[in-house]
Design a protein around this motif. Sequence first.
Motif, PDB file in Angstrom:
ATOM      1  N   ARG A  71       0.845  -1.173  -0.125  1.00  0.00           N
ATOM      2  CA  ARG A  71      -0.085  -0.096  -0.141  1.00  0.00           C
ATOM      3  C   ARG A  71       0.662   1.314   0.150  1.00  0.00           C
ATOM      4  NH1 ARG A  71      -4.008   0.272   4.875  1.00  0.00           N
ATOM      5  NH2 ARG A  71      -4.018  -2.035   4.329  1.00  0.00           N
ATOM      6  N   ALA A  72       1.988   1.343   0.793  1.00  0.00           N
ATOM      7  CA  ALA A  72       2.810   2.249   0.713  1.00  0.00           C
ATOM      8  C   ALA A  72       3.754   2.837  -0.499  1.00  0.00           C
ATOM      9  CB  ALA A  72       4.246   2.091   1.859  1.00  0.00           C
ATOM     10  N   LEU A  73       3.878   1.582  -1.310  1.00  0.00           N
ATOM     11  CA  LEU A  73       4.697   1.426  -2.636  1.00  0.00           C
ATOM     12  C   LEU A  73       3.704   1.867  -3.835  1.00  0.00           C
ATOM     13  CD1 LEU A  73       7.438   0.864  -3.717  1.00  0.00           C
ATOM     14  CD2 LEU A  73       6.963  -1.403  -4.023  1.00  0.00           C
ATOM     15  N   PRO A  86      -1.807   2.955  -8.754  1.00  0.00           N
ATOM     16  CA  PRO A  86      -2.794   1.961  -9.664  1.00  0.00           C
ATOM     17  C   PRO A  86      -2.024   1.746 -10.935  1.00  0.00           C
ATOM     18  CG  PRO A  86      -4.124   3.734  -8.597  1.00  0.00           C
ATOM     19  CD  PRO A  86      -2.700   4.185  -8.396  1.00  0.00           C
ATOM     20  N   GLY A  87      -1.992   0.601 -11.305  1.00  0.00           N
ATOM     21  CA  GLY A  87      -1.307   0.142 -12.461  1.00  0.00           C
ATOM     22  C   GLY A  87       0.007  -0.308 -12.401  1.00  0.00           C
ATOM     23  N   ALA A 134      -2.657 -11.448  -3.785  1.00  0.00           N
ATOM     24  CA  ALA A 134      -3.842 -10.872  -3.274  1.00  0.00           C
ATOM     25  C   ALA A 134      -3.712  -9.311  -2.874  1.00  0.00           C
ATOM     26  CB  ALA A 134      -4.376 -11.566  -2.081  1.00  0.00           C
ATOM     27  N   SER A 135      -2.443  -9.160  -2.168  1.00  0.00           N
ATOM     28  CA  SER A 135      -2.250  -7.779  -1.656  1.00  0.00           C
ATOM     29  C   SER A 135      -1.624  -7.030  -2.678  1.00  0.00           C
ATOM     30  CB  SER A 135      -1.041  -8.181  -0.531  1.00  0.00           C
ATOM     31  OG  SER A 135      -1.569  -8.735   0.516  1.00  0.00           O
ATOM     32  N   THR A 136      -1.059  -7.473  -3.797  1.00  0.00           N
ATOM     33  CA  THR A 136      -0.837  -6.766  -4.921  1.00  0.00           C
ATOM     34  C   THR A 136      -2.055  -6.090  -5.683  1.00  0.00           C
ATOM     35  OG1 THR A 136       1.221  -7.815  -5.295  1.00  0.00           O
ATOM     36  CG2 THR A 136       0.424  -6.481  -7.354  1.00  0.00           C
ATOM     37  N   ILE A 137      -3.042  -7.077  -6.085  1.00  0.00           N
ATOM     38  CA  ILE A 137      -4.188  -6.747  -6.489  1.00  0.00           C
ATOM     39  C   ILE A 137      -5.165  -5.849  -5.649  1.00  0.00           C
ATOM     40  CG2 ILE A 137      -6.441  -7.676  -7.198  1.00  0.00           C
ATOM     41  CD1 ILE A 137      -4.622 -10.250  -8.049  1.00  0.00           C
ATOM     42  N   LEU A 138      -5.285  -6.098  -4.486  1.00  0.00           N
ATOM     43  CA  LEU A 138      -6.151  -5.392  -3.699  1.00  0.00           C
ATOM     44  C   LEU A 138      -5.563  -3.906  -3.477  1.00  0.00           C
ATOM     45  CD1 LEU A 138      -7.419  -7.831  -1.218  1.00  0.00           C
ATOM     46  CD2 LEU A 138      -8.492  -6.873  -3.087  1.00  0.00           C
ATOM     47  N   ASN A 139      -4.143  -3.685  -3.666  1.00  0.00           N
ATOM     48  CA  ASN A 139      -3.582  -2.212  -3.536  1.00  0.00           C
ATOM     49  C   ASN A 139      -3.538  -1.722  -4.698  1.00  0.00           C
ATOM     50  OD1 ASN A 139      -3.010  -1.748  -0.728  1.00  0.00           O
ATOM     51  ND2 ASN A 139      -2.130  -3.701  -0.841  1.00  0.00           N
ATOM     52  N   ASP A 140      -4.445  -2.044  -5.833  1.00  0.00           N
ATOM     53  CA  ASP A 140      -4.510  -1.581  -7.173  1.00  0.00           C
ATOM     54  C   ASP A 140      -3.157  -1.956  -8.010  1.00  0.00           C
ATOM     55  OD1 ASP A 140      -7.102  -0.801  -6.955  1.00  0.00           O
ATOM     56  OD2 ASP A 140      -6.438   0.984  -5.943  1.00  0.00           O
ATOM     57  N   GLY A 141      -2.481  -2.715  -7.680  1.00  0.00           N
ATOM     58  CA  GLY A 141      -1.326  -3.046  -8.453  1.00  0.00           C
ATOM     59  C   GLY A 141      -1.551  -4.423  -9.595  1.00  0.00           C
ATOM     60  N   ARG A 142      -0.570  -4.652 -10.285  1.00  0.00           N
ATOM     61  CA  ARG A 142      -0.679  -5.867 -11.121  1.00  0.00           C
ATOM     62  C   ARG A 142       0.437  -6.775 -10.831  1.00  0.00           C
ATOM     63  NH1 ARG A 142       1.632  -6.462 -16.353  1.00  0.00           N
ATOM     64  NH2 ARG A 142       0.687  -7.969 -17.550  1.00  0.00           N
TER      65      ARG A 142
END
Length: 416
Positions: free
Chosen positions: A115-117, A120-121, A136-144
């Motif tokens: 979340r700190a890093l 989106p995208g 899961a954490s990557t996806i839920l923090n809007d990462g890929r």
Amino acid sequence: MPPASLKTRARLSEVRYEIRGELARRARELEGQGRQLIKLNIGNPGAFGFRAPEHLQRAIAGRIADTDPYTHQQGLPAAREAIAAQHRLRGTPHVNPERVFVGNGVSELIDLSLRALLNPGDEVLLPSPDYPLWSASTILNDGRPVYYRCAPENGFLPDPDEIESLISPRTRAIVLINPNNPTGATYPRELLERVVAIAAKHHLLLMADEIYDSILYDGATFQPLAPLAGDVPCLSFGGLSKVHRACGWRVGWAVLSGDPLASGDFHHAMDLLGALRLCANVPGQFAIEAALHGEDTIAPLCAPGGRLYEARRAVIDSVAASEHLELVAPAGALYAFPAVTGAAAHGFDDHGFALELLESEDVLVVPGSSFNVPYRNHFRVTLLPQPDDLREVFARIERVLQRRAEAATASRVAVA
């Protein structure tokens, strides 16, 4: 008129966590019917009779009167100093208590750090197979999530050239899980040095999930990443859950190393997010110093004659005796990741196999595809049961696979 359905976050549809998912729910239903199951889906030592070491229990009991107030958002000062001291002994550069974060298990800190890093995208390079919380954490923090292969034919070790080929302008971090969950692979120094060089070249954060750092077998060694990273920003995760068999205490930590100037903004972001959740569980933090600088209680369990060693040997021997299984022997961690081969693998679906094994043989395993791999012929078991229980488990697995092999052979004969 029926009430409108309460909508949930759309990205949750992309998240999988089969370790506690559909199969685990079905297992609870069967237990409610009086079935006695052998559940190998979770690396939860306390569920298999392990206890946190007594000197850790005493460390908490002796300070219980001091556990009522909130503490600093990054953790108790003495606990953070003990973690920093361990990393200094390892040769980690630029480490001090101000760069240590204590959390409610490593799981919380993985989420906070991403979340700190991430914007989106943004992309994170993850191993395949991975521990699915990372995805899961990557996806839920809007990462890929972008996956690099850790192929069975390569001993489940990654190829640094492939890792570098996957880097794009949106890549922010490389995640390494060492020793690995689910495969038990341990990463050699030379491989890690090449990954560090890639991170330095492309200005990426290294994220090292090292929760199983002292769980090693047959002379395997653990090479921490941070000492090799030098000035490259590196976040190293550890905790009490596995090595110290204290999952329920929910005590994990993350150590930020590398050039402080390069990671100053990230440090402040982690501190802010830690403050927003006030602080981590306090009682368990009083056990950290005793855990890291007291008696070594995990090595005897991993040595010949030790319970984990003998459980691992029971799995290796059972697979060797099987007509339908292959295994890259785990060098560390608490799991094995066998592959189904031969006639039993014809038309094999790991989820269907896991469900059949549960329904017909009262054994719960995790399908290999739950760990974000493209193939569907693996499954994961934990090494925590007694060795004889694991031998019984693999006898039941062999029955299911034998039925599948016979059905596949009969089908091919009928077609011919």
